[in-house]
Design a protein around this motif. Structure first.
Motif, mmCIF file in Angstrom:
data_model
loop_
_atom_site.group_PDB
_atom_site.id
_atom_site.type_symbol
_atom_site.label_atom_id
_atom_site.label_comp_id
_atom_site.label_asym_id
_atom_site.label_seq_id
_atom_site.Cartn_x
_atom_site.Cartn_y
_atom_site.Cartn_z
ATOM 1 N N ALA A 40 0.843 -1.160 0.063
ATOM 2 C CA ALA A 40 0.092 0.054 0.011
ATOM 3 C C ALA A 40 0.890 1.101 -0.062
ATOM 4 N N ALA A 41 2.130 1.002 -0.038
ATOM 5 C CA ALA A 41 3.128 2.360 0.107
ATOM 6 C C ALA A 41 2.970 3.220 -1.073
ATOM 7 N N TRP A 42 2.255 2.677 -2.105
ATOM 8 C CA TRP A 42 2.189 3.776 -3.475
ATOM 9 C C TRP A 42 0.895 4.540 -3.255
ATOM 10 N N VAL A 43 -0.143 4.334 -2.114
ATOM 11 C CA VAL A 43 -1.142 5.083 -2.264
ATOM 12 C C VAL A 43 -0.695 6.413 -1.760
ATOM 13 N N GLY A 44 0.292 6.653 -0.773
ATOM 14 C CA GLY A 44 0.513 7.736 -0.213
ATOM 15 C C GLY A 44 1.451 8.840 -0.986
ATOM 16 N N ARG A 45 1.933 8.072 -2.237
ATOM 17 C CA ARG A 45 2.725 8.997 -3.365
ATOM 18 C C ARG A 45 1.973 9.273 -4.531
ATOM 19 N N MET A 85 -0.201 14.489 10.826
ATOM 20 C CA MET A 85 -0.015 13.468 11.839
ATOM 21 C C MET A 85 1.353 12.710 11.577
ATOM 22 N N ALA A 86 2.135 13.101 12.387
ATOM 23 C CA ALA A 86 3.618 12.666 11.934
ATOM 24 C C ALA A 86 3.729 11.354 11.927
ATOM 25 N N CYS A 87 3.102 10.542 12.782
ATOM 26 C CA CYS A 87 3.085 9.061 12.843
ATOM 27 C C CYS A 87 2.516 8.395 11.504
ATOM 28 N N SER A 88 1.852 8.979 10.811
ATOM 29 C CA SER A 88 1.456 8.493 9.471
ATOM 30 C C SER A 88 2.693 8.007 8.642
ATOM 31 N N PHE A 89 3.783 8.907 8.853
ATOM 32 C CA PHE A 89 4.904 8.558 7.845
ATOM 33 C C PHE A 89 5.732 7.299 8.769
ATOM 34 N N GLY A 90 5.231 6.561 9.764
ATOM 35 C CA GLY A 90 5.823 5.704 10.527
ATOM 36 C C GLY A 90 6.537 5.821 11.641
ATOM 37 N N TRP A 91 6.532 5.111 12.338
ATOM 38 C CA TRP A 91 7.274 5.425 13.841
ATOM 39 C C TRP A 91 8.035 4.134 14.346
ATOM 40 N N ASP A 92 8.517 4.155 15.545
ATOM 41 C CA ASP A 92 9.222 2.742 16.117
ATOM 42 C C ASP A 92 8.051 1.823 16.581
ATOM 43 N N TRP A 93 7.001 1.942 16.330
ATOM 44 C CA TRP A 93 5.747 1.213 16.568
ATOM 45 C C TRP A 93 4.636 1.187 15.591
ATOM 46 N N PRO A 102 3.227 1.582 11.209
ATOM 47 C CA PRO A 102 3.515 1.405 9.798
ATOM 48 C C PRO A 102 3.817 2.791 9.072
ATOM 49 N N THR A 103 4.323 2.729 7.967
ATOM 50 C CA THR A 103 4.147 3.959 7.086
ATOM 51 C C THR A 103 3.087 3.977 6.045
ATOM 52 N N LEU A 104 1.884 4.668 6.406
ATOM 53 C CA LEU A 104 0.795 4.576 5.615
ATOM 54 C C LEU A 104 0.292 6.191 5.385
ATOM 55 N N VAL A 105 0.702 6.925 4.529
ATOM 56 C CA VAL A 105 0.786 8.242 4.436
ATOM 57 C C VAL A 105 -0.680 8.594 3.654
#
Length: 796
Positions: free
Chosen positions: A53-58, A152-160, A162-165
Motif C-alpha cells: 500500500a506504499a504507493w497510495v501515499g505517493r 499526523m507525524a506517525c502516518s509516516f511511520g514510527w518505531d511502533w 506502519p508507514t501509511l501516508v
C-alpha cells in the motif's frame, strides 16, 4: 436560525490520471479505507501487506460530488472540519482555496454557487518535500519528511507504527446557511472564585449586516445572563453559586454542567453554541526545593500523583475511530486505575469524543501540540499554519475540564541538546521559537486558566539539561535501550513522562495479523511488525538478564517477553510511587497501539489486554505494597493514594521456593491519606540466596521480593489443579507458581481473562473470570485451560 446540511453521501474518489467511474468514497474517511473497501489494496495490517500500500501515499487523489447551495438565507458556507492534508478546493471550476494543514478546519463562502465540487489532494510527500526544498533539511529521528508538513507525524511511520501516508476528507464536511450573523467562536473561561463557579464566555461573530443590533443570552446551571455584541465581539459573565467541583478519578466525582449561548437579533435566535463544562482549578507546581524543581499537578488545591499513560492515535487511519471505540479504550484506561492520559505530539488533536469521554471518566488530559522528534522550521508557510492550528484547537478544546496541561512538543528540546542537532542545524530555525515563544503566548492569550510547559522532557529552562531528572519532566529510555530495568531504581525523577518496555501482542492478535505464518521471534511477519531499531535484540538481551532464553519455543518466548514487560514497568512504578511526593507522576509508554505490532503498549492493536495492562491495575490502584532494597536492607513501602487513612496488619514471611516458611512476623502498617509509609524489614527475614524469597501481605494486597534473577532460582516443577465453570477458571497450586498467566485468547480469540499475572504459594488458589468462551464438557475443558496456562519454570 443557522441551518446545517451534512455532506456525507455522494462522494466519488478518483486518481487524476485515470478515467472511468471512480470509486464510492466514505466521508469522513481516507483514500486507504476507500481502496480497502473496494478491494484494490490488501489489508495493510496483515502480514507484510503494508509495503503493498506504499504507493497510495505517493499519488494525487480527488474527491468529487455535485453540490447545490440554494437557500433562503443570506449566506452559505462550505465547512470542512478536517482535510488531510494539502489540497485545492474548487466548485464549478472556481477555486475556493488551497489548504495545507490536517490539524485545522476550513470555511469557504459558496453563496449562490453550485456545480461539481472537487477536493484535489496532493501527495503529502510532494508537499513536504517541496517545503524542505525551500527551507533546507532539518535533523529528525526518522528519515521521512514529517517535520515539513502539518500532518499526523506517525502516518509516516514510527518505531511502533506502519508507514501509511494518508489523504482524504478525514473529518465531517457540511453546508451552513445563515442570515444576519453567526457565532464564529466562543472562548469559555471557567474558574472557581471564592466558592463560586465563574464562567466568562467571550464571543466572536461574523455578520452579513453591520448595522444589525445583536445580543447573546447564556445559561449555565440555571443561571442566565445577557450581553450586547459590540461590532463583532462581546462577553457574557455568569456566576454559579456553590457549584459541584469536577475532580480527577479517585479524588471525587465528575459533575458536568450544560453551557448554552444563543445569538439574538431582537427576539430572533440566529445561532446556538452548546458545550459541557466542569468547575475546577488546576495549577502546575514547578517550584524549587531541596531535590531540584518539581512538576506536580494541583487540582482544586489537591496535589496529586499522576498515574498516567501515553496515548497514540488508536488507528493509523484516524477516521475509523468511533465515539464507541474512544469510550471503550479510555474505559480500559480508567479501569486500570489511570488518572491521566497524555496525548502524544506525533499524533493529532483528538476528536471531541475523546475529550468528552475523559470528562466523564475523570481522566486528566495532558495535550501535546503536534511536534515530535524532529527540528521543525519556523519560516512560512509553516509558521502561519502552526499559529492558526494552535489558536483553533486551544479554543476548541478549552471547554473540557479534563484538559489540564498544554505541552509544546515531544523530545525536541532534548533532541537539540543531545542528538547532535545544534551542530547540524548551524543556526537554522528548529522550533524553539514555537515552544518558548509562539505557543505559550497563544495559550496565555486564549486559555489563561491552564498551565503550559514548553516540552517533554523539559527542565524548565536552559539552565539545566532538558532531561535532567531533578528538574521538571524526564524521559527514561536508557533502560530499555541499553541496560536492565532494575536501573529504574537508580534515580528518583520529579516526574517520569515516558518510560516503557516492549512485548509482542496477544497470541490471537498475532494469529490474525500473520495468517498461516510459522511463528518465531524472527519469522518474516514478526520482524515486519517489529518497527523499533534493534527491537528484537533488546527483547532478547532483556530476557537474558532474567531468564534462560528459550530456543525454538515461540510460545515460551511469547509468554516470557510479556512477563518481562510487566516486570519492567512494575520496577519503575513501584520505585517512583514509593518516593511520592518527590516524584509526582509516571506516564507509561504506552497505553494503546494503532495496528498489530510488537510494542510498548498495554493494550494491543486488536484491543486485547496484555499482561502489562493487568499489572497496571495493581500498580495504579489507590493502595500498593512494594518491597525495596535501600541502604543495604529491605524496606516495605505502603502507598496510600486514597482519601482515607490506611491501617492494616502486615504479615512478612521469609519462604523457601519449596514452600516452607523459614521465618515470619506480624506488625502494623499505617499510612495517612495521600501518603507513603515505610516499614523496615527485620534483617532475619531477608532471603538468604536464590532459594528463598520474601512475601508481604496486608489487606489482601501482596508484595514479593526475590533476591536473584529467575534463571538462578531453583523453582520446583509447577504442579496445580484446574477446575472450570461457566465464566470462570480456578487454579489451585500444589507448588510455588510464579507469574501464572491464563492466556484466554488461546482458548478462543474472543475470550478475555479478568486478571493477568499472579504468583501462588503452595495451597493457594485463584479464580479467574473468563468471558467470551464457552467451555467444552468435562475433562476436555480442564485440558484446554492447562494448554493456555503458563508460569515461570525452572531453568533447563
Amino acid at each position: 436560525m443557522l441551518s446545517t446540511t451534512p455532506l456525507t453521501d455522494g462522494w466519488i474518489l478518483r486518481h487524476p490520471d485515470e478515467d472511468g467511474a471512480g470509486l464510492p468514497a466514505a466521508v469522513p474517511g481516507c483514500v486507504h479505507t476507500d481502496l480497502l473497501a473496494a478491494g484494490l489494496v490488501p489489508d495493510p495490517f496483515l502480514g507484510r501487506n503494508e509495503t503493498e500500500a506504499a504507493w497510495v501515499g505517493r499519488r494525487e487523489w480527488t474527491y468529487e460530488r455535485r453540490l447545490g447551495t440554494a437557500s433562503e438565507h443570506e449566506r452559505t458556507d462550505l465547512v470542512f472540519d478536517g482535510l488531510d492534508t494539502a489540497a485545492e478546493i474548487t466548485l464549478d471550476g472556481r477555486t475556493l482555496g488551497r489548504v495545507r494543514n490536517m490539524h485545522r478546519s476550513h470555511r469557504f463562502d459558496v453563496t449562490g454557487l453550485q456545480g461539481l465540487l472537487l477536493v484535489r489532494f496532493a501527495s503529502a510527500y510532494t508537499e513536504a518535500e517541496a517545503v524542505r526544498g525551500r527551507l533546507g533539511d532539518r535533523p529528525a529521528a526518522y528519515a521521512e519528511p514529517y517535520a515539513f508538513v502539518r500532518k499526523m507525524a506517525c502516518s509516516f511511520g514510527w518505531d511502533w507504527g506502519p508507514t501509511l501516508v494518508t489523504a482524504g476528507i478525514w473529518r465531517p464536511v457540511r453546508l451552513e446557511s445563515w442570515s444576519t450573523a453567526r457565532i464564529s467562536r466562543v472562548r469559555p473561561l471557567v474558574t472557581v472564585e471564592q466558592g463560586a463557579g465563574v464562567v466568562e464566555l467571550r464571543v466572536e461573530v461574523e455578520r452579513t449586516r453591520a448595522d444589525a443590533g445583536l445580543a447573546v443570552e447564556a445559561r449555565v446551571g440555571g443561571v442566565r445572563a445577557r450581553a450586547a455584541i459590540d461590532g463583532t465581539d462581546g462577553t457574557v459573565r455568569l456566576r454559579v453559586p456553590d457549584p459541584e467541583l469536577w475532580w480527577p478519578r479517585g479524588y471525587g466525582e465528575q459533575p458536568l454542567y450544560d453551557a448554552e449561548l444563543t445569538l439574538l437579533h431582537g427576539s430572533d435566535a440566529l445561532d446556538v453554541w452548546r458545550r459541557r463544562i466542569g468547575f475546577r482549578t488546576v495549577e502546575l507546581d514547578t517550584s524549587a526545593d531541596a531535590h531540584g524543581s518539581g512538576f506536580t499537578l494541583v487540582v482544586n488545591g489537591e496535589r496529586l500523583f499522576a498515574r498516567g499513560v501515553n496515548w497514540i492515535p488508536d488507528d493509523v487511519f484516524p477516521s475509523r475511530i468511533t465515539r464507541e471505540r474512544y469510550r471503550r479504550r479510555l474505559g480500559q484506561a480508567a479501569a486500570a486505575g489511570v488518572n491521566l492520559v497524555r496525548v502524544w505530539g506525533g499524533g493529532i488533536y483528538e476528536s471531541g469524543d475523546f475529550y468528552d469521554a475523559c470528562d466523564e471518566l475523570g481522566l486528566l488530559v495532558w495535550q501535546d501540540f503536534p511536534f515530535a522528534c524532529a527540528a521543525y522550521p519556523e519560516e512560512r508557510p509553516l509558521r502561519g499554519e502552526v499559529e492558526a492550528e494552535a489558536r483553533e484547537n486551544v479554543v476548541r478544546l478549552m471547554p473540557h475540564p479534563s484538559l489540564v496541561l498544554w505541552n509544546g512538543n515531544n523530545e525536541n528540546l532534548w533532541g537539540f541538546r543531545d542528538w547532535d542537532w545544534e551542530r547540524r542545524l548551524a543556526g537554522d530555525s528548529w522550533g524553539e521559537g514555537y515552544y518558548l515563544g509562539l505557543l505559550p503566548r497563544v495559550v496565555a492569550e486564549l486559555d489563561p486558566t491552564r498551565p503550559y510547559t514548553a516540552g517533554s522532557p523539559w527542565s524548565g529552562s536552559w539552565a539545566h539539561h532538558p532531561n535532567d531528572p531533578a528538574h521538571g519532566t524526564h524521559h527514561s529510555w536508557e533502560v530499555w535501550n541499553r541496560t536492565d530495568y532494575a536501573d529504574y531504581r537508580r534515580e528518583v525523577p520529579r516526574f517520569v513522562a515516558e518510560f516503557g518496555w516492549q512485548a509482542p501482542p496477544a497470541y490471537a492478535t498475532l494469529r490474525r495479523a500473520l495468517p498461516g505464518e510459522d511463528l518465531a521471534p524472527d519469522s518474516p511477519g514478526m520482524l515486519h511488525h517489529q518497527k523499533a531499531d534493534d527491537g528484537n535484540g533488546k527483547l532478547e538481551r532483556g530476557l537474558a538478564r532474567h531468564f534462560a532464553v528459550p530456543e525454538g519455543d515461540f510460545d515460551r518466548w511469547h509468554y516470557l517477553t510479556q512477563v518481562n514487560q510487566a516486570r519492567a514497568v512494575a520496577a519503575g512504578v513501584e520505585h517512583w510511587r514509593s518516593h511520592w511526593p518527590v516524584c509526582a507522576g509516571t506516564v507509561v509508554w504506552q497505553l494503546n497501539d494503532c495496528w498489530p505490532v510488537t510494542s510498548w503498549s498495554a493494550i494491543d492493536g486488536d484491543g486485547r489486554e496484555k499482561p502489562l495492562y493487568h499489572e497496571l491495575r495493581r500498580l495504579y490502584a489507590d493502595r500498593l505494597l512494594s518491597l525495596h532494597v535501600r541502604d543495604g536492607g529491605l524496606v516495605l513501602a505502603a502507598v496510600n493514594d486514597s482519601g482515607e487513612e490506611w491501617a492494616a496488619e502486615l504479615v512478612l514471611r521469609r519462604m523457601s521456593v519449596a514452600g516452607e516458611v523459614v521465618a515470619s512476623t506480624r506488625t502494623a502498617v499505617r499510612a495517612a491519606a495521600r501518603t507513603v509509609a515505610h516499614v523496615g524489614v527485620p534483617p532475619e527475614l531477608a532471603p538468604a540466596g536464590p532459594k528463598e524469597f520474601l512475601v508481604a501481605d496486608a489487606d489482601r494486597l501482596r508484595a514479593l521480593h526475590f533476591p536473584a534473577p529467575d534463571r538462578e532460582v531453583p523453582y520446583p516443577r509447577p504442579e496445580f489443579d484446574v477446575s472450570v465453570e461457566s465464566g470462570a477458571v480456578t487454579v489451585t497450586a500444589r507448588t510455588l507458581l510464579r507469574d501464572l498467566l491464563l492466556q484466554a485468547d488461546r482458548l478462543d480469540p474472543a475470550a478475555r481473562a479478568g486478571r493477568g499475572l499472579v504468583t501462588l504459594l503452595p495451597g493457594e488458589r485463584v479464580t479467574i473470570e473468563v468471558g467470551g468462551w464457552k467451555p467444552p464438557l468435562g475433562q476436555e475443558a480442564a485440558d484446554a485451560v492447562r494448554s493456555a496456562l503458563y508460569c515461570v519454570e525452572p531453568a533447563r
